[in-house]
Design an enzyme around this catalytic site. Structure first.
Site, PDB file in Angstrom:
ATOM      1  N   HIS A  93      16.873 -38.771 -24.012  1.00 63.61           N
ATOM      2  CA  HIS A  93      17.659 -39.698 -23.186  1.00 63.61           C
ATOM      3  C   HIS A  93      19.138 -39.375 -23.309  1.00 63.61           C
ATOM      4  CE1 HIS A  93      14.842 -43.371 -22.443  1.00 63.61           C
ATOM      5  NE2 HIS A  93      14.288 -42.226 -22.099  1.00 63.61           N
ATOM      6  N   TYR A 143      19.902 -52.868 -23.173  1.00 66.14           N
ATOM      7  CA  TYR A 143      20.165 -53.929 -24.151  1.00 66.14           C
ATOM      8  C   TYR A 143      20.891 -55.034 -23.400  1.00 66.14           C
ATOM      9  CZ  TYR A 143      19.443 -50.476 -27.964  1.00 66.14           C
ATOM     10  OH  TYR A 143      18.936 -49.538 -28.830  1.00 66.14           O
ATOM     11  N   PRO A 158      17.567 -54.244 -35.981  1.00 64.64           N
ATOM     12  CA  PRO A 158      17.130 -53.129 -35.128  1.00 64.64           C
ATOM     13  C   PRO A 158      18.001 -52.850 -33.908  1.00 64.64           C
ATOM     14  CG  PRO A 158      15.750 -55.050 -34.767  1.00 64.64           C
ATOM     15  CD  PRO A 158      16.659 -55.408 -35.897  1.00 64.64           C
ATOM     16  N   LYS A 202      18.691 -47.939 -35.858  1.00 62.25           N
ATOM     17  CA  LYS A 202      19.176 -47.085 -36.951  1.00 62.25           C
ATOM     18  C   LYS A 202      18.258 -46.991 -38.167  1.00 62.25           C
ATOM     19  CE  LYS A 202      22.645 -45.541 -34.981  1.00 62.25           C
ATOM     20  NZ  LYS A 202      22.336 -44.242 -34.440  1.00 62.25           N
ATOM     21  N   TYR A 249      25.700 -44.211 -31.840  1.00 64.82           N
ATOM     22  CA  TYR A 249      24.311 -44.271 -31.357  1.00 64.82           C
ATOM     23  C   TYR A 249      23.605 -42.930 -31.489  1.00 64.82           C
ATOM     24  CZ  TYR A 249      20.446 -46.338 -28.732  1.00 64.82           C
ATOM     25  OH  TYR A 249      19.219 -46.833 -28.380  1.00 64.82           O
TER      26      TYR A 249
HETATM   27  C1  PHB Z   1      12.008 -49.607 -29.801  1.00 62.75           C
HETATM   28  O1  PHB Z   1      11.705 -48.866 -28.862  1.00 62.75           O
HETATM   29  O2  PHB Z   1      11.131 -50.152 -30.505  1.00 62.75           O
HETATM   30  C2  PHB Z   1      13.441 -49.869 -30.090  1.00 62.75           C
HETATM   31  C3  PHB Z   1      14.408 -49.206 -29.351  1.00 62.75           C
HETATM   32  C4  PHB Z   1      15.739 -49.440 -29.597  1.00 62.75           C
HETATM   33  C5  PHB Z   1      16.115 -50.349 -30.564  1.00 62.75           C
HETATM   34  C6  PHB Z   1      15.152 -51.011 -31.325  1.00 62.75           C
HETATM   35  C7  PHB Z   1      13.805 -50.779 -31.075  1.00 62.75           C
HETATM   36  O3  PHB Z   1      17.422 -50.594 -30.780  1.00 62.75           O
END
Ligand code: PHB
Ligand code: APR
Length: 394
Positions: free
Chosen positions: A76, A204, A296, A300, A388
């Site tokens: 990505h 997000y 989460p 990380k 990130y």
């Molecule tokens: C996930 O795909 O489970 C996932 C992706 C990004 C995050 C946390 C979990 O920040």
């Protein structure tokens, strides 16, 4: 009767940290035994996050376990941050020249266990009463029980890769251990569904009803989360309620592309920031979740574990190959500097994107101003992108 074994590095915990450490050591001819209290099936069915920093991708490739990841993983180049209906893309590749890889941690664990076992590593699953002993001695030991028999492993070093609930961290004397913690007053309800993702990249979203995240595992499998109350139970959330809530939080335009269906996994996880210092006591070294937890929101957890293990394997290899223990001496300090920066990023993302019951009107304005600052400042976007895709190892 106690059955005796001997190895160079005894690794407690067969999660990504312990397995990758064992692999990196094996590649340099260093022997290890791995102990885990769970069964192989239990470990391979744990669902965790799915975003890899490019440094983690390279580390897995260099370790020789990257083949399936490179075939099935999805690179990505960016992700979106949404705030009350406004959306902004963070162009990871444009800002840093790097991508991230979407590949489930569950799959990494399977790949690592398969390779370690094929190469003859002694992984003891379903081991009980695992206990590191005499960790300040030249040859410390780890005892455990399996199928009613008692074992004792003598080794040079012990790696505590046994996660947040493990035994290794508890072995440190209270007089040298400092812990730092923040518990967030909400959880994440996660759902896995066999449907194509709502968008090509992750979203997000902060909405007045709470945070939401649209993620994925493949072109046909999606992973979604919504912020929920810590009092909520999974049974309170029918699939129907989940899809309705997610649709509201991501907004009608995005929700128009949402493919809903029966979920095949649903769970609630609390959010926590946690660090223990130092990460070394005598010949016992902590790595991964045993030493630190991040919420989460920045994806990380696994990446931090991989960074620890890269540093620890280098330090051990340098000690065994060149009789140079200087990297072992600085391991804790080097890790912790990076750990705290990653803790900061995960806390920042969590604080900007969730609804907090105790936030004042001022706090809410600050969240919005953070978002507006990101939209208007390429420097702010670059800082998010750098974090990130992954900070340098040292
Ligand atoms: C996930 O795909 O489970 C996932 C992706 C990004 C995050 C946390 C979990 O920040
Ligand atoms: N004895 C033996 N094994 C133990 C003990 C114990 N007392 N306590 C825990 N373990 C094992 C667990 O069963 C688990 O398999 O240690 C392992 C720790 O694995 P993880 O929790 O996956 O931790 P880690 O390998 O550091 O991975 C860090 O993966 O777990 C995610 O969210 C985490 O993304 C982060 C990354």
């Amino acid at each position: 009767m106690t059955l005796k074994k001997s190895t160079q590095v005894c690794i407690i915990g067969s999660g990504p940290s312990g397995l990758l450490l064992s692999q990196l050591l094996h590649n340099e001819g260093i022997d290890s035994i791995i102990l885990d209290r769970q069964s192989r099936e239990g470990i391979e069915s744990r669902i965790r996050a799915g975003v890899l920093e490019w440094g983690s991708v390279e580390a897995l490739q260099q370790a020789g376990v990257g083949e399936r990841m490179m075939k099935e993983g999805i690179p990505h180049s960016g992700f979106d941050i949404a705030f009350d209906g406004d959306r902004h893309r963070i162009d990871l590749e444009g800002l840093t020249g790097k991508q991230v890889m979407i590949y489930g941690q569950t799959e990494i664990t399977k790949d690592l266990i398969g390779k370690r076992l094929a190469e003859g590593c002694d992984i003891v699953f379903s081991a009980t009463k695992v206990q590191p002993l005499n960790v300040t001695d030249k040859r410390p030991t780890v005892t455990y029980e399996k199928d009613g028999e008692v074992f004792e492993i003598e080794c040079d070093y012990i790696a505590g890769c046994d996660g947040y609930h493990g035994v290794s961290r508890k072995t440190f004397p209270a007089s040298i251990q400092k812990t730092f913690e923040r518990i967030y007053p909400f959880g994440w309800l996660g759902v896995m569904v066999e449907k194509p993702p709502v968008a090509h990249e992750l979203i997000y979203a902060n909405h007045s009803r709470g945070f939401a995240l649209c993620s994925m595992r493949s072109e046909t499998r999606s992973r979604y989360y919504v912020q929920c109350s810590l009092n909520d139970k999974v049974v309170d959330w029918s699939d129907e309620r989940f899809w309705e809530e997610l649709s509201i939080r991501i907004g009608p335009e995005t929700a128009a592309n949402l493919q809903t269906g029966d979920s095949f996994e649903k769970s609630i996880a609390p959010l926590r920031s946690f660090v223990t210092e130092p990460m070394r006591y005598g010949n016992l070294f902590l790595a991964g979740d045993a030493a630190h937890i991040v919420p989460p929101t920045g994806a990380k957890g696994l990446n931090l574990a991989v960074a620890d293990v890269r540093l620890l394997s280098r330090a051990l290899i340098e000690d065994y190959k060149n009789n140079n223990d200087s990297h072992l001496e600085t391991y804790s300090k080097t890790c912790l500097k990076r750990v705290w920066k990653v803790e900061r990023f995960s806390w920042f993302m969590s604080t900007m994107l969730h609804q907090f019951n105790d936030f004042s009107g001022f706090d809410k304005k600050m969240q919005r101003a953070e978002f507006d600052n990101i939209v208007d400042s390429e420097a702010a976007q670059r800082n998010i992108a750098e974090n990130y895709v992954g900070l340098p190892l040292e």
